[in-house]
Design a protein around this motif. Structure first.
Motif, short mmCIF file in Angstrom:
data_model
loop_
_atom_site.label_atom_id
_atom_site.label_comp_id
_atom_site.label_asym_id
_atom_site.label_seq_id
_atom_site.Cartn_x
_atom_site.Cartn_y
_atom_site.Cartn_z
N MET A 52 0.85 -1.15 0.00
CA MET A 52 0.00 0.00 0.00
C MET A 52 0.91 1.23 0.00
O MET A 52 1.83 1.33 0.79
CB MET A 52 -0.90 -0.02 1.24
CG MET A 52 -1.76 1.20 1.35
SD MET A 52 -2.82 1.30 2.82
CE MET A 52 -3.66 -0.23 2.90
N THR A 53 0.57 2.16 -0.83
CA THR A 53 1.37 3.38 -0.93
C THR A 53 0.88 4.41 0.08
O THR A 53 -0.21 4.29 0.64
CB THR A 53 1.28 3.96 -2.35
OG1 THR A 53 -0.06 4.35 -2.59
CG2 THR A 53 1.74 2.95 -3.39
N SER A 54 1.68 5.42 0.29
CA SER A 54 1.31 6.47 1.24
C SER A 54 0.02 7.19 0.84
O SER A 54 -0.84 7.44 1.69
CB SER A 54 2.44 7.49 1.37
OG SER A 54 3.54 6.90 2.02
N PRO A 55 -0.18 7.54 -0.43
CA PRO A 55 -1.45 8.19 -0.80
C PRO A 55 -2.67 7.31 -0.54
O PRO A 55 -3.73 7.79 -0.12
CB PRO A 55 -1.30 8.49 -2.28
CG PRO A 55 0.17 8.56 -2.51
CD PRO A 55 0.75 7.57 -1.55
N GLN A 56 -2.53 6.01 -0.77
CA GLN A 56 -3.64 5.09 -0.50
C GLN A 56 -3.94 5.03 1.00
O GLN A 56 -5.11 5.02 1.41
CB GLN A 56 -3.33 3.69 -1.03
CG GLN A 56 -3.34 3.57 -2.53
CD GLN A 56 -2.90 2.20 -3.00
OE1 GLN A 56 -2.13 1.52 -2.33
NE2 GLN A 56 -3.38 1.80 -4.18
N ALA A 57 -2.90 4.97 1.80
CA ALA A 57 -3.09 4.92 3.25
C ALA A 57 -3.75 6.20 3.76
O ALA A 57 -4.64 6.16 4.63
CB ALA A 57 -1.75 4.70 3.96
N ILE A 58 -3.35 7.34 3.22
CA ILE A 58 -3.96 8.61 3.62
C ILE A 58 -5.42 8.66 3.20
O ILE A 58 -6.29 9.10 3.96
CB ILE A 58 -3.15 9.79 3.03
CG1 ILE A 58 -1.78 9.86 3.70
CG2 ILE A 58 -3.91 11.10 3.20
CD1 ILE A 58 -0.83 10.87 3.06
N LEU A 59 -5.71 8.20 2.01
CA LEU A 59 -7.08 8.19 1.51
C LEU A 59 -7.96 7.27 2.37
O LEU A 59 -9.08 7.64 2.75
CB LEU A 59 -7.13 7.76 0.04
CG LEU A 59 -8.51 7.70 -0.59
CD1 LEU A 59 -9.15 9.08 -0.59
CD2 LEU A 59 -8.43 7.15 -2.00
N ILE A 60 -7.47 6.07 2.68
CA ILE A 60 -8.24 5.13 3.51
C ILE A 60 -8.45 5.72 4.90
O ILE A 60 -9.55 5.62 5.48
CB ILE A 60 -7.54 3.76 3.57
CG1 ILE A 60 -7.62 3.08 2.19
CG2 ILE A 60 -8.16 2.87 4.63
CD1 ILE A 60 -6.83 1.81 2.08
N GLY A 61 -7.43 6.35 5.47
CA GLY A 61 -7.56 6.99 6.77
C GLY A 61 -8.60 8.09 6.76
O GLY A 61 -9.40 8.23 7.69
N ALA A 62 -8.59 8.91 5.70
CA ALA A 62 -9.56 10.00 5.58
C ALA A 62 -10.99 9.46 5.45
O ALA A 62 -11.93 10.01 6.03
CB ALA A 62 -9.22 10.89 4.40
#
Length: 77
Positions: free
Chosen positions: A1-11
């Motif tokens: 999982m990339t950082s943008p995906q992790a940020i999106l899932i967190g949001a």
């Protein structure tokens, strides 16, 4: 999982939790009938309540007997 995906899932999880918490309402008593109960201030009388019919103005006195039976007086105006 990339950082943008992790940020999106967190949001998305944060937004979903905000909407979920907003939909929960605190517990409230539901008003079912026209009656209101009021405790009396006479400390020498039986423990009971006055039952007031808000639609007619009639008042009766209710208490619990030693046999755990609910007894109410005849309503008066």
């Amino acid at each position: 999982m990339t950082s943008p995906q992790a940020i999106l899932i967190g949001a998305v999880l944060i937004a979903a939790s905000i909407f979920f918490v907003d939909s929960i309402h605190p517990a409230q008593a539901q008003r079912v009938g026209p009656f209101q109960l009021m405790h009396h201030s006479n400390t020498t009388a039986n423990a009971g309540v006055f039952r007031i019919d808000e639609s007619t103005g009639e008042v009766s006195y209710c208490f619990v007997t030693a046999n755990s039976e609910l007894v109410c007086s005849k309503p008066v105006r």
